[in-house]
Motif scaffolding. Structure first.
Motif, PDB file in Angstrom:
ATOM      1  N   GLU A  83      84.445  -8.535-103.637  1.00 15.31           N
ATOM      2  CA  GLU A  83      84.317  -9.754-102.821  1.00 15.31           C
ATOM      3  C   GLU A  83      84.740 -11.022-103.567  1.00 15.31           C
ATOM      4  N   ILE A  84      85.135 -10.882-104.821  1.00 10.66           N
ATOM      5  CA  ILE A  84      85.444 -12.055-105.643  1.00 10.66           C
ATOM      6  C   ILE A  84      86.602 -12.867-105.064  1.00 10.66           C
ATOM      7  N   GLY A  85      87.656 -12.211-104.627  1.00 10.42           N
ATOM      8  CA  GLY A  85      88.816 -12.924-104.095  1.00 10.42           C
ATOM      9  C   GLY A  85      88.469 -13.808-102.915  1.00 10.42           C
ATOM     10  N   ARG A  86      87.726 -13.257-101.969  1.00 13.00           N
ATOM     11  CA  ARG A  86      87.378 -14.044-100.780  1.00 13.00           C
ATOM     12  C   ARG A  86      86.385 -15.152-101.118  1.00 13.00           C
ATOM     13  N   VAL A 150      96.520 -17.158-109.288  1.00  5.97           N
ATOM     14  CA  VAL A 150      95.502 -17.483-108.283  1.00  5.97           C
ATOM     15  C   VAL A 150      95.642 -18.947-107.866  1.00  5.97           C
ATOM     16  N   HIS A 151      95.783 -19.827-108.847  1.00  2.85           N
ATOM     17  CA  HIS A 151      95.915 -21.246-108.524  1.00  2.85           C
ATOM     18  C   HIS A 151      97.212 -21.510-107.765  1.00  2.85           C
ATOM     19  N   GLY A 152      98.292 -20.825-108.154  1.00  3.79           N
ATOM     20  CA  GLY A 152      99.562 -20.977-107.440  1.00  3.79           C
ATOM     21  C   GLY A 152      99.448 -20.555-105.986  1.00  3.79           C
ATOM     22  N   GLN A 153      98.730 -19.481-105.734  1.00  2.00           N
ATOM     23  CA  GLN A 153      98.485 -19.028-104.361  1.00  2.00           C
ATOM     24  C   GLN A 153      97.758 -20.122-103.576  1.00  2.00           C
ATOM     25  N   GLY A 154      96.725 -20.683-104.198  1.00  2.00           N
ATOM     26  CA  GLY A 154      95.965 -21.739-103.539  1.00  2.00           C
ATOM     27  C   GLY A 154      96.796 -22.988-103.297  1.00  2.00           C
ATOM     28  N   LEU A 155      97.615 -23.359-104.265  1.00  2.00           N
ATOM     29  CA  LEU A 155      98.466 -24.541-104.092  1.00  2.00           C
ATOM     30  C   LEU A 155      99.417 -24.385-102.917  1.00  2.00           C
ATOM     31  N   GLY A 156      99.981 -23.195-102.776  1.00  2.00           N
ATOM     32  CA  GLY A 156     100.888 -22.946-101.655  1.00  2.00           C
ATOM     33  C   GLY A 156     100.197 -23.140-100.314  1.00  2.00           C
ATOM     34  N   VAL A 157      98.987 -22.623-100.209  1.00  4.37           N
ATOM     35  CA  VAL A 157      98.232 -22.763 -98.963  1.00  4.37           C
ATOM     36  C   VAL A 157      97.838 -24.220 -98.734  1.00  4.37           C
ATOM     37  N   ILE A 158      97.392 -24.891 -99.776  1.00  3.14           N
ATOM     38  CA  ILE A 158      96.983 -26.285 -99.652  1.00  3.14           C
ATOM     39  C   ILE A 158      98.156 -27.157 -99.190  1.00  3.14           C
ATOM     40  N   VAL A 159      99.299 -26.988 -99.821  1.00  2.00           N
ATOM     41  CA  VAL A 159     100.465 -27.781 -99.441  1.00  2.00           C
ATOM     42  C   VAL A 159     100.900 -27.431 -98.011  1.00  2.00           C
ATOM     43  N   GLY A 160     100.988 -26.146 -97.712  1.00  2.00           N
ATOM     44  CA  GLY A 160     101.454 -25.729 -96.390  1.00  2.00           C
ATOM     45  C   GLY A 160     100.518 -26.094 -95.249  1.00  2.00           C
ATOM     46  N   ARG A 161      99.227 -25.854 -95.422  1.00  2.00           N
ATOM     47  CA  ARG A 161      98.270 -26.077 -94.328  1.00  2.00           C
ATOM     48  C   ARG A 161      97.774 -27.516 -94.248  1.00  2.00           C
ATOM     49  N   TYR A 162      97.356 -28.053 -95.384  1.00  2.00           N
ATOM     50  CA  TYR A 162      96.643 -29.327 -95.355  1.00  2.00           C
ATOM     51  C   TYR A 162      97.525 -30.550 -95.599  1.00  2.00           C
ATOM     52  N   LEU A 163      98.611 -30.406 -96.346  1.00  2.00           N
ATOM     53  CA  LEU A 163      99.454 -31.559 -96.616  1.00  2.00           C
ATOM     54  C   LEU A 163     100.658 -31.631 -95.677  1.00  2.00           C
ATOM     55  N   LEU A 164     101.364 -30.509 -95.501  1.00  2.00           N
ATOM     56  CA  LEU A 164     102.538 -30.511 -94.632  1.00  2.00           C
ATOM     57  C   LEU A 164     102.232 -30.059 -93.203  1.00  2.00           C
ATOM     58  N   ARG A 165     101.105 -29.405 -93.021  1.00  2.00           N
ATOM     59  CA  ARG A 165     100.669 -28.910 -91.707  1.00  2.00           C
ATOM     60  C   ARG A 165     101.726 -28.008 -91.062  1.00  2.00           C
ATOM     61  N   LEU A 166     102.208 -27.056 -91.842  1.00  2.00           N
ATOM     62  CA  LEU A 166     103.210 -26.109 -91.365  1.00  2.00           C
ATOM     63  C   LEU A 166     102.570 -25.064 -90.459  1.00  2.00           C
ATOM     64  N   VAL A 181      94.015 -15.179 -97.837  1.00  2.00           N
ATOM     65  CA  VAL A 181      94.168 -15.733 -99.191  1.00  2.00           C
ATOM     66  C   VAL A 181      93.264 -14.979-100.159  1.00  2.00           C
ATOM     67  N   GLY A 182      92.038 -14.707 -99.740  1.00  2.00           N
ATOM     68  CA  GLY A 182      91.098 -13.984-100.599  1.00  2.00           C
ATOM     69  C   GLY A 182      91.600 -12.615-100.989  1.00  2.00           C
ATOM     70  N   ASP A 183      92.226 -11.925-100.047  1.00  2.35           N
ATOM     71  CA  ASP A 183      92.756 -10.595-100.358  1.00  2.35           C
ATOM     72  C   ASP A 183      93.916 -10.678-101.348  1.00  2.35           C
ATOM     73  N   SER A 184      94.737 -11.728-101.238  1.00  5.62           N
ATOM     74  CA  SER A 184      95.816 -11.919-102.217  1.00  5.62           C
ATOM     75  C   SER A 184      95.251 -12.240-103.592  1.00  5.62           C
ATOM     76  N   VAL A 185      94.256 -13.110-103.629  1.00  7.50           N
ATOM     77  CA  VAL A 185      93.601 -13.451-104.888  1.00  7.50           C
ATOM     78  C   VAL A 185      92.992 -12.196-105.509  1.00  7.50           C
ATOM     79  N   GLN A 186      92.375 -11.393-104.689  1.00 14.12           N
ATOM     80  CA  GLN A 186      91.754 -10.146-105.167  1.00 14.12           C
ATOM     81  C   GLN A 186      92.783  -9.240-105.842  1.00 14.12           C
ATOM     82  N   ARG A 187      93.983  -9.149-105.247  1.00 10.11           N
ATOM     83  CA  ARG A 187      95.023  -8.307-105.835  1.00 10.11           C
ATOM     84  C   ARG A 187      95.480  -8.833-107.202  1.00 10.11           C
ATOM     85  N   TYR A 188      95.479 -10.143-107.363  1.00  9.66           N
ATOM     86  CA  TYR A 188      95.826 -10.705-108.672  1.00  9.66           C
ATOM     87  C   TYR A 188      94.766 -10.355-109.717  1.00  9.66           C
TER      88      TYR A 188
END
Length: 191
Positions: A83-86, A150-166, A181-188
């Protein structure tokens, strides 16, 4: 995470330091890194610019302090490994979802074009993300690389969802976002 100055200041100065931090958060959120000035922050806090510099050093140092994420308080030690990733993704994204991350938004926007702001993002990884993950994976020799991924994954989501609203990222349900996102983090973290 509280800022601890290199020089020890008396407890009497704590309210002034707190006022400066609050003024800086508001000013950076309003004006962004580039337009905010030490003088404007000082005026907002009701102190001299010299006082801001004395307590916090440079504009870049103050900026970094006003934009710290909540990973310092994130305790994953008792979270089941699967459950760490999520859990990590939720901790990273909830402040953005609530909309109370104006200073962090300013930091991420500025990091694209200003080296000092990019350095502040690096400090987030070094001082908050990495220690939170290292506490759970103390023997992992690749934890620094994994923390960066992990941080790179989060940055991509932050920029895409919250800053650019893609789209469709911007309109995705929050629980679905945390799961993806949690499942991707978990795989890392746990290949």
């Amino acid at each position: 995470m509280d800022w601890t100055p290199v020089v020890r200041f008396s407890e009497r100065s704590a309210p002034t330091r707190q006022a400066i931090l609050e003024a800086a958060r508001a000013r950076f959120a309003k004006d962004g890194y580039e337009k905010a000035t030490i003088r404007a922050i000082a005026a907002d806090a009701g102190v001299s610019a010299a006082m801001v510099v004395r307590y916090f050093g440079s504009k870049a140092d103050l900026f970094a302090l006003t934009t710290q994420a909540g990973f310092a308080e994130l305790d994953l030690a008792h979270v089941p490994r699967e459950e760490i990733g999520r859990r990590f993704a939720r901790a990273a994204l909830e402040p953005w979802e609530r909309g109370d991350n104006e200073a962090m938004a300013a930091l991420h926007r500025a990091a694209m074009t200003h080296g000092e702001a990019a350095d502040a993002v690096q400090r987030l990884i070094d001082r908050q993300v990495l220690p939170a993950l290292r506490a759970v994976f103390p023997d992992d020799p690749d934890i620094e690389t994994k923390a960066g991924l992990v941080h790179g994954q989060g940055l991509g989501v932050i920029v895409g969802r919250y800053l650019l609203r893609l789209e469709p990222l911007a309109s995705m349900g929050f629980e679905d976002l945390v799961a993806a996102v949690g499942d991707s983090v978990q795989r890392y973290l746990v290949p």
